[in-house]
Design an enzyme around this catalytic site. Structure first.
Site, PDB file in Angstrom:
ATOM      1  N   GLU A 230       0.822  -1.207   0.000  1.00 38.68           N
ATOM      2  CA  GLU A 230       0.000   0.000   0.000  1.00 38.68           C
ATOM      3  C   GLU A 230       0.859   1.261   0.000  1.00 38.68           C
ATOM      4  OE1 GLU A 230      -4.153  -1.073   2.047  1.00 38.68           O
ATOM      5  OE2 GLU A 230      -2.483  -1.208   3.412  1.00 38.68           O
TER       6      GLU A 230
ATOM      7  N   CYS B  67       3.480   8.429   0.744  1.00 39.95           N
ATOM      8  CA  CYS B  67       4.036   7.532   1.760  1.00 39.95           C
ATOM      9  C   CYS B  67       4.115   6.157   1.108  1.00 39.95           C
ATOM     10  CB  CYS B  67       3.103   7.523   2.966  1.00 39.95           C
ATOM     11  SG  CYS B  67       3.566   6.327   4.224  1.00 39.95           S
TER      12      CYS B  67
ATOM     13  N   CYS C 227       6.549  -7.105   7.225  1.00 38.92           N
ATOM     14  CA  CYS C 227       7.629  -6.546   8.049  1.00 38.92           C
ATOM     15  C   CYS C 227       8.042  -7.576   9.082  1.00 38.92           C
ATOM     16  CB  CYS C 227       7.120  -5.285   8.750  1.00 38.92           C
ATOM     17  SG  CYS C 227       8.407  -4.367   9.625  1.00 38.92           S
TER      18      CYS C 227
ATOM     19  N   CYS D 122       6.247  -4.705  15.793  1.00 36.45           N
ATOM     20  CA  CYS D 122       5.873  -3.753  16.838  1.00 36.45           C
ATOM     21  C   CYS D 122       4.422  -4.058  17.241  1.00 36.45           C
ATOM     22  CB  CYS D 122       5.987  -2.315  16.328  1.00 36.45           C
ATOM     23  SG  CYS D 122       7.658  -1.908  15.783  1.00 36.45           S
TER      24      CYS D 122
ATOM     25  N   CYS E  58       1.401  -2.096  15.539  1.00 36.73           N
ATOM     26  CA  CYS E  58       1.388  -1.895  14.097  1.00 36.73           C
ATOM     27  C   CYS E  58       0.710  -3.042  13.351  1.00 36.73           C
ATOM     28  CB  CYS E  58       2.823  -1.743  13.599  1.00 36.73           C
ATOM     29  SG  CYS E  58       2.947  -1.490  11.822  1.00 36.73           S
TER      30      CYS E  58
ATOM     31  N   CYS F  57      -0.731   6.096   9.802  1.00 29.22           N
ATOM     32  CA  CYS F  57       0.420   5.304  10.229  1.00 29.22           C
ATOM     33  C   CYS F  57       0.014   4.000  10.885  1.00 29.22           C
ATOM     34  CB  CYS F  57       1.238   6.072  11.259  1.00 29.22           C
ATOM     35  SG  CYS F  57       2.130   7.400  10.532  1.00 29.22           S
TER      36      CYS F  57
HETATM   37  N1  SAH Z   1       9.373   0.548   9.926  1.00 28.90           N
HETATM   38  C1  SAH Z   1       9.459   1.975   9.931  1.00 28.90           C
HETATM   39  C2  SAH Z   1       8.485   2.670   9.012  1.00 28.90           C
HETATM   40  C3  SAH Z   1       7.089   2.144   8.872  1.00 28.90           C
HETATM   41  S1  SAH Z   1       5.926   2.502  10.120  1.00 28.90           S
HETATM   42  C4  SAH Z   1       9.334   2.493  11.353  1.00 28.90           C
HETATM   43  O1  SAH Z   1       9.109   1.709  12.251  1.00 28.90           O
HETATM   44  O2  SAH Z   1       9.521   3.688  11.552  1.00 28.90           O
HETATM   45  C5  SAH Z   1       5.612   4.232  10.049  1.00 28.90           C
HETATM   46  C6  SAH Z   1       5.298   4.826  11.393  1.00 28.90           C
HETATM   47  O3  SAH Z   1       3.995   4.450  11.866  1.00 28.90           O
HETATM   48  C7  SAH Z   1       6.271   4.400  12.481  1.00 28.90           C
HETATM   49  O4  SAH Z   1       6.605   5.505  13.278  1.00 28.90           O
HETATM   50  C8  SAH Z   1       5.434   3.421  13.259  1.00 28.90           C
HETATM   51  O5  SAH Z   1       5.928   3.212  14.557  1.00 28.90           O
HETATM   52  C9  SAH Z   1       4.096   4.102  13.220  1.00 28.90           C
HETATM   53  N2  SAH Z   1       2.971   3.279  13.605  1.00 28.90           N
HETATM   54  C10 SAH Z   1       2.806   1.959  13.441  1.00 28.90           C
HETATM   55  N3  SAH Z   1       1.609   1.557  13.924  1.00 28.90           N
HETATM   56  C11 SAH Z   1       1.009   2.650  14.411  1.00 28.90           C
HETATM   57  C12 SAH Z   1      -0.251   2.892  15.025  1.00 28.90           C
HETATM   58  N4  SAH Z   1      -1.123   1.903  15.239  1.00 28.90           N
HETATM   59  N5  SAH Z   1      -0.549   4.154  15.381  1.00 28.90           N
HETATM   60  C13 SAH Z   1       0.319   5.171  15.148  1.00 28.90           C
HETATM   61  N6  SAH Z   1       1.516   5.000  14.574  1.00 28.90           N
HETATM   62  C14 SAH Z   1       1.862   3.762  14.210  1.00 28.90           C
END
Ligand code: SAH
Length: 350
Positions: free
Chosen positions: A92, A105, A112, A116, A119, A333
Site C-alpha cells: 500500500e 508515503c 515486516c 511492533c 502496528c 500510520c
Molecule cells: N518501519 C518503519 C516505518 C514504517 S511505520 C518504522 O518503524 O519507523 C511508520 C510509522 O507508523 C512508524 O513511526 C510506526 O511506529 C508508526 N505506527 C505503526 N503503527 C502505528 C499505530 N497503530 N498508530 C500510530 N503510529 C503507528
C-alpha cells in the site's frame, strides 16, 4: 536466462551494460529517461527502432506496480492505493495533499519482520523486500494517477526501510538523480524503528534527507514491551546513534511517538523523554495511536496530548501533535495491511 530488472539500474550501470551490448552512448540516457517517466513496456519507447525495442525486451524486464484498488478520503482528498507487484504480492501507498505540494508515503517491504505490538503490518508477517524499481514505481504510479508532480516522499509505509537497506539506498539514488525523478533529498523522509548499525552507516553518507526514528517510549521497560527491536538495540544505544547522525549530517531528527492511553502517555513519561533528548537537535512528532484490531490500545485523549506537549516544550524540546489525514480510509500510520483471502486479496476495513 532471467531478465534483468532494468529500472533498478542507475544510469551509470545502464550505460556500462549498453556499452557491453555495443549500443551507442546516448541510448542509455534515452532509455533511462523513458523509465523515469514511468513507461511499462519497451514498445512505448517511440524513438527507439523496433529491432532495438525487441532486443531490449528479450534481455530486460520493466518492473512496475499496478493499481489493484484505490480509495479516496472524502474528508481531505488523501488517496490510499493497493498496488500489485509482478509476482502477485501487494503493498500500500498513500498520497497526501499539502499546501507545499503532493507527498507520497510508500512501502519498502511486503510485510515486516519487526513486529511492533501496535502496528498492523507486522501482524501479517514478512514476505519479501521490494526492489528499487518497485519502490520507485509507487512514486511514479501515484504521480501518473493524480496527474501531478509528487515532490515529497516518505518511506513510512509497510516495512522497515533499513532492513532493506541496499535497495532503499539505490531507490534514493534513482529518485534524486536529475535524469531520474529529480526529487530533492530534502523532500524525502526515512522512518526507522531503530536499526542502529544502519543509522551509523547512513550518517556517514551525509545525505540531506530527514531521518525519522520511531521511539514510542521513554525507557527500555516500555519500549521493550512494544517494540522487539529494542532488545537488540536498547534506547541508550539508539539515542547515541541519533546523536552521531546529527553530528555527521547537521540534520534535525524527527522522533515519532504514538501516544497510547495508559501505556506511554503519563507526565512522568514526558519528563523522562525530555531528559533523554536533551541537547539533541530533534523534533518530537506525537501521533495519537491508531486503532489496530487486536491490540487493545487506545488513543490518548486530547487533554493528555496537550499536557504531554507542554511538558516537552517546557523542557526545551520542540513537539507537535501530528494531524491525521485519510482517517475515513484507514490510511494513517500503522494501518496499512494487506490480507490474502482470495478475491482481490484486499480487506478495506481492518
Ligand atoms: N518501519 C518503519 C516505518 C514504517 S511505520 C518504522 O518503524 O519507523 C511508520 C510509522 O507508523 C512508524 O513511526 C510506526 O511506529 C508508526 N505506527 C505503526 N503503527 C502505528 C499505530 N497503530 N498508530 C500510530 N503510529 C503507528
Amino acid at each position: 536466462m532471467e531478465k534483468t530488472d532494468i529500472k533498478s539500474l542507475t544510469l551509470e550501470e545502464l550505460s556500462t551494460q549498453f556499452a557491453g551490448l555495443g549500443l551507442p552512448k546516448f541510448r542509455a540516457g534515452q532509455v533511462f529517461r523513458w523509465l523515469a517517466r514511468g513507461v511499462t513496456d519497451f514498445s512505448q519507447m517511440s524513438d527507439l527502432s523496433k529491432d532495438l525495442r525487441e532486443q531490449l525486451s528479450q534481455r530486460y524486464a520493466i518492473r512496475g506496480v499496478e493499481i489493484l484498488r484505490k480509495q479516496v478520503s472524502q474528508i481531505d482528498g488523501t488517496i490510499k492505493y493497493l498496488f500489485r507487484l509482478f509476482d502477485g504480492e501487494c503493498v500500500e501507498s498513500v498520497v497526501m495533499r499539502y499546501h507545499y505540494g503532493n507527498s507520497i508515503c510508500i512501502s519498502t517491504q511486503v510485510g515486516c519482520k519487526m513486529n511492533c505490538s501496535f502496528c498492523a503490518t507486522g501482524k501479517s508477517g514478512f514476505s519479501r523486500n521490494l526492489s528499487p524499481s518497485e519502490i520507485l514505481s509507487q512514486v511514479q504510479m501515484g504521480s501518473i494517477d493524480i496527474g501531478e508532480r509528487i515532490s515529497h516522499v516518505v518511506l513510512m509505509g509497510m516495512g522497515e526501510p533499513l532492513d532493506n537497506y541496499e535497495n532503499v539506498l539505490r531507490f534514493l539514488q534513482l529518485c534524486t538523480c536529475k535524469e531520474g525523478l529529480g526529487l530533492s533529498m530534502r523532500g524525502i523522509s526515512l522512518s526507522t524503528c531503530g536499526i542502529v548499525d544502519k543509522i551509523y552507516d547512513l550518517a556517514d553518507k551525509k545525505l540531506q534527507l530527514t531521518l525519522s526514528v520511531s521511539l514510542h517510549a521513554p525507557n527500555d521497560r516500555i519500549r521493550g514491551r512494544t517494540m522487539p527491536i529494542n532488545k537488540r538495540w536498547p534506547l541508550d544505544e539508539l539515542i547515541k546513534a541519533c546523536r552521531y547522525y546529527v553530528r555527521q549530517t547537521g540534520r534535525r531528527i524527527s522522533f515519532e511517538y504514538a501516544m497510547i492511553a495508559g501505556v506511554n502517555d503519563s507526565d512522568a513519561c514526558a519528563r523522562e523523554l525530555a531528559g533523554r533528548l536533551k541537547g539533541l537537535l530533534a523534533h518530537v512528532n506525537l501521533i495519537p495511536v491508531n486503532d489496530v484490531t487486536g491490540t487493545g490500545y487506545k488513543k490518548s485523549g486530547i487533554p493528555r496530548q496537550k499536557r504531554f506537549v507542554e511538558i516537552l516544550q517546557g523542557q526545551g524540546i520542540t513537539a507537535t501533535v501530528r494531524r491525521t489525514l485519510g482517517a475515513d480510509i484507514e490510511a494513517s500510520c500503522g494501518q496499512l495491511r494487506r490480507k490474502h483471502e482470495g478475491g482481490d486479496g484486499y480487506e478495506g476495513s481492518l
